[in-house]
Design a protein around this motif. Sequence first.
Motif: not given
Length: 203
Positions: A33-56
């Motif tokens: 999940s995106i939450s798992e990726i963000a947690r592993e990276a040590g960043i907030a989940k919302g930050t993920f969407y600043l870089y990519f639209k989804d995990k694919y």
Amino acid sequence: MPSKVIQNKEQKKEKLLEAAFFLFTRKDINEVSISEIAREAGIAKGTFYLYFKDKYDLRDFLIFTHSKKILEKAIEALDQSQILSFEDSVIFIISDIERQLQQQPLLLTFIKYNLPLALFSSHLSSSIKDDRYSLKHLFVERANQSGYRFENPEAVLFMILELTTSVFYQTMIHQIPCSFAEIRPSFYQAIRAILSIGHPEKA
């Protein structure tokens, strides 16, 4: 010198890439999940969407960047060699890709059949701005210099890369139908057979 804001942004993106690669090489993407990726990276989940639209989108970016590095290293090795003939140049590049992936089975497990994405995908993330055509240019240029003529040289290159990644993945990772060492001579004969279609004597 880049500002601290830019450096921080790049560091977060790099953490995302490292975390995603770690997870994608250990689980099916549908189990991540995106939450798992963000947690592993040590960043907030919302930050993920600043870089990519989804995990694919992130997965495709990773495949592209890793595949591009593999191809670039192979081209650099060719540039340092004394090989000039068209067929030998192609065989050298494929052999160097083989060497790299033999040394990085985890990377091969992740890329699977997708090495051609680095050259031929039109559906990659808009954040990818790198030149995807250096190998295409090299292939066409050396073919022309050696008198080879293909009706569609890019299609020939695509077929070679598709065959290469499929054979490498199945034989190196799954030993299907046998190990790569066993199939290696026949594999390179097949590559030369494809290239021979455009040989000057047949053109």
